[in-house]
Design a protein around this motif. Structure first.
Motif, mmCIF file in Angstrom:
data_model
loop_
_atom_site.group_PDB
_atom_site.id
_atom_site.type_symbol
_atom_site.label_atom_id
_atom_site.label_comp_id
_atom_site.label_asym_id
_atom_site.label_seq_id
_atom_site.Cartn_x
_atom_site.Cartn_y
_atom_site.Cartn_z
ATOM 1 N N GLN A 76 0.839 -1.186 0.000
ATOM 2 C CA GLN A 76 0.000 0.000 0.000
ATOM 3 C C GLN A 76 0.879 1.243 0.000
ATOM 4 O OE1 GLN A 76 -3.008 0.206 -0.477
ATOM 5 N NE2 GLN A 76 -4.027 -1.624 0.204
ATOM 6 N N TYR A 77 0.600 2.125 -0.920
ATOM 7 C CA TYR A 77 1.343 3.382 -1.010
ATOM 8 C C TYR A 77 0.441 4.513 -0.531
ATOM 9 C CZ TYR A 77 4.197 7.150 -2.775
ATOM 10 O OH TYR A 77 4.960 8.282 -2.866
ATOM 11 N N PRO A 78 0.966 5.433 0.257
ATOM 12 C CA PRO A 78 0.146 6.561 0.714
ATOM 13 C C PRO A 78 -0.041 7.593 -0.397
ATOM 14 C CG PRO A 78 2.362 6.761 1.591
ATOM 15 C CD PRO A 78 2.306 5.452 0.833
ATOM 16 N N TRP A 79 -0.974 7.337 -1.304
ATOM 17 C CA TRP A 79 -1.221 8.240 -2.422
ATOM 18 C C TRP A 79 -1.643 9.612 -1.925
ATOM 19 C CZ3 TRP A 79 0.489 6.530 -6.841
ATOM 20 C CH2 TRP A 79 0.472 5.172 -7.131
ATOM 21 N N PRO A 80 -1.313 10.665 -2.673
ATOM 22 C CA PRO A 80 -1.832 11.987 -2.329
ATOM 23 C C PRO A 80 -3.366 11.948 -2.315
ATOM 24 C CG PRO A 80 -0.144 12.182 -4.012
ATOM 25 C CD PRO A 80 -0.423 10.715 -3.828
ATOM 26 N N LYS A 81 -3.954 12.850 -1.556
ATOM 27 C CA LYS A 81 -5.401 12.844 -1.355
ATOM 28 C C LYS A 81 -6.183 12.916 -2.670
ATOM 29 C CE LYS A 81 -8.674 14.614 1.956
ATOM 30 N NZ LYS A 81 -8.774 13.426 2.736
ATOM 31 N N PHE A 82 -5.712 13.729 -3.626
ATOM 32 C CA PHE A 82 -6.463 13.856 -4.871
ATOM 33 C C PHE A 82 -6.495 12.544 -5.655
ATOM 34 C CE2 PHE A 82 -2.220 14.787 -6.360
ATOM 35 C CZ PHE A 82 -2.174 14.345 -7.677
ATOM 36 N N ILE A 83 -5.482 11.710 -5.505
ATOM 37 C CA ILE A 83 -5.476 10.411 -6.192
ATOM 38 C C ILE A 83 -6.357 9.419 -5.443
ATOM 39 C CG2 ILE A 83 -4.052 8.416 -6.820
ATOM 40 C CD1 ILE A 83 -1.823 10.385 -7.519
ATOM 41 N N SER A 84 -6.235 9.358 -4.106
ATOM 42 C CA SER A 84 -7.083 8.437 -3.332
ATOM 43 C C SER A 84 -8.552 8.766 -3.502
ATOM 44 C CB SER A 84 -6.790 8.451 -1.844
ATOM 45 O OG SER A 84 -5.610 8.989 -1.497
ATOM 46 N N ASN A 85 -8.881 10.061 -3.544
ATOM 47 C CA ASN A 85 -10.275 10.453 -3.759
ATOM 48 C C ASN A 85 -10.758 9.965 -5.123
ATOM 49 O OD1 ASN A 85 -10.405 11.711 -1.294
ATOM 50 N ND2 ASN A 85 -10.087 13.768 -2.102
ATOM 51 N N GLY A 86 -9.912 10.082 -6.144
ATOM 52 C CA GLY A 86 -10.263 9.584 -7.469
ATOM 53 C C GLY A 86 -10.511 8.087 -7.459
ATOM 54 N N PHE A 87 -9.661 7.340 -6.750
ATOM 55 C CA PHE A 87 -9.855 5.898 -6.626
ATOM 56 C C PHE A 87 -11.228 5.604 -6.013
ATOM 57 C CE2 PHE A 87 -5.048 4.812 -6.133
ATOM 58 C CZ PHE A 87 -4.897 4.810 -7.503
ATOM 59 N N ASN A 88 -11.557 6.309 -4.941
ATOM 60 C CA ASN A 88 -12.827 6.072 -4.245
ATOM 61 C C ASN A 88 -14.022 6.428 -5.121
ATOM 62 O OD1 ASN A 88 -11.488 5.188 -1.961
ATOM 63 N ND2 ASN A 88 -11.433 7.216 -1.040
ATOM 64 N N ILE A 89 -13.955 7.569 -5.788
ATOM 65 C CA ILE A 89 -15.064 8.013 -6.645
ATOM 66 C C ILE A 89 -15.313 7.015 -7.772
ATOM 67 C CG2 ILE A 89 -15.737 9.759 -8.352
ATOM 68 C CD1 ILE A 89 -14.331 11.832 -6.492
ATOM 69 N N LEU A 90 -14.220 6.498 -8.347
ATOM 70 C CA LEU A 90 -14.357 5.572 -9.473
ATOM 71 C C LEU A 90 -14.575 4.121 -9.040
ATOM 72 C CD1 LEU A 90 -11.553 7.054 -11.739
ATOM 73 C CD2 LEU A 90 -14.025 7.308 -12.020
ATOM 74 N N GLY A 91 -14.528 3.869 -7.735
ATOM 75 C CA GLY A 91 -14.727 2.508 -7.244
ATOM 76 C C GLY A 91 -13.553 1.592 -7.533
ATOM 77 N N TYR A 92 -12.372 2.171 -7.634
ATOM 78 C CA TYR A 92 -11.155 1.411 -7.942
ATOM 79 C C TYR A 92 -10.711 0.666 -6.691
ATOM 80 C CZ TYR A 92 -6.529 0.651 -10.014
ATOM 81 O OH TYR A 92 -5.392 0.097 -10.534
ATOM 82 N N LYS A 93 -10.736 -0.650 -6.735
ATOM 83 C CA LYS A 93 -10.436 -1.454 -5.547
ATOM 84 C C LYS A 93 -8.998 -1.964 -5.488
ATOM 85 C CE LYS A 93 -14.599 -1.300 -3.937
ATOM 86 N NZ LYS A 93 -14.899 -0.111 -3.238
ATOM 87 N N LYS A 94 -8.493 -2.469 -6.597
ATOM 88 C CA LYS A 94 -7.151 -3.052 -6.560
ATOM 89 C C LYS A 94 -6.475 -2.886 -7.920
ATOM 90 C CE LYS A 94 -6.516 -7.965 -7.185
ATOM 91 N NZ LYS A 94 -6.729 -9.305 -6.773
ATOM 92 N N PRO A 95 -5.143 -2.689 -7.915
ATOM 93 C CA PRO A 95 -4.424 -2.477 -9.180
ATOM 94 C C PRO A 95 -4.314 -3.757 -10.009
ATOM 95 C CG PRO A 95 -2.879 -2.560 -7.359
ATOM 96 C CD PRO A 95 -4.256 -2.625 -6.752
ATOM 97 N N THR A 96 -4.145 -3.556 -11.305
ATOM 98 C CA THR A 96 -3.877 -4.698 -12.185
ATOM 99 C C THR A 96 -2.437 -5.150 -11.918
ATOM 100 O OG1 THR A 96 -3.038 -3.315 -13.981
ATOM 101 C CG2 THR A 96 -5.416 -3.746 -13.950
ATOM 102 N N PRO A 97 -2.040 -6.319 -12.383
ATOM 103 C CA PRO A 97 -0.669 -6.781 -12.142
ATOM 104 C C PRO A 97 0.405 -5.797 -12.642
ATOM 105 C CG PRO A 97 -2.002 -8.630 -12.831
ATOM 106 C CD PRO A 97 -2.860 -7.391 -12.975
#
Length: 82
Positions: free
Chosen positions: A1-22
């Motif tokens: 787990q990387y501590p992404w900047p807030k604007f990136i983590s918010n984007g992940f949450n809004i888009l429902g991004y759960k886990k990275p591809t390989p």
């Protein structure tokens, strides 16, 4: 787990991004450590996101570093003139 900047983590949450591809899981770790890399994967596997997000993190860091430095220089100049 990387501590992404807030604007990136918010984007992940809004888009429902759960886990990275390989390719993203491997690429982010390498790119964020500052090592050059070449990623080879199928179309649609997330290669673009694997190098764009570390670039955003780098840009954000540079912006914050400059902002902190300019504040430091302004304070230093002000203190010297008192």
């Amino acid at each position: 787990q990387y501590p992404w900047p807030k604007f990136i983590s918010n984007g992940f949450n809004i888009l429902g991004y759960k886990k990275p591809t390989p390719i993203q899981a491997q690429g982010w770790a390498i790119a964020l450590s500052g090592i050059d890399m070449v990623g080879i994967a199928m179309t649609g596997s997330g290669k673009t996101l694997s190098y764009i997000l570390p670039a955003f993190v780098h840009i954000e860091y540079q912006y914050n570093e400059r902002r902190s430095m300019s504040c430091f220089l302004a304070c230093f100049f002000f203190v010297q003139n008192i």
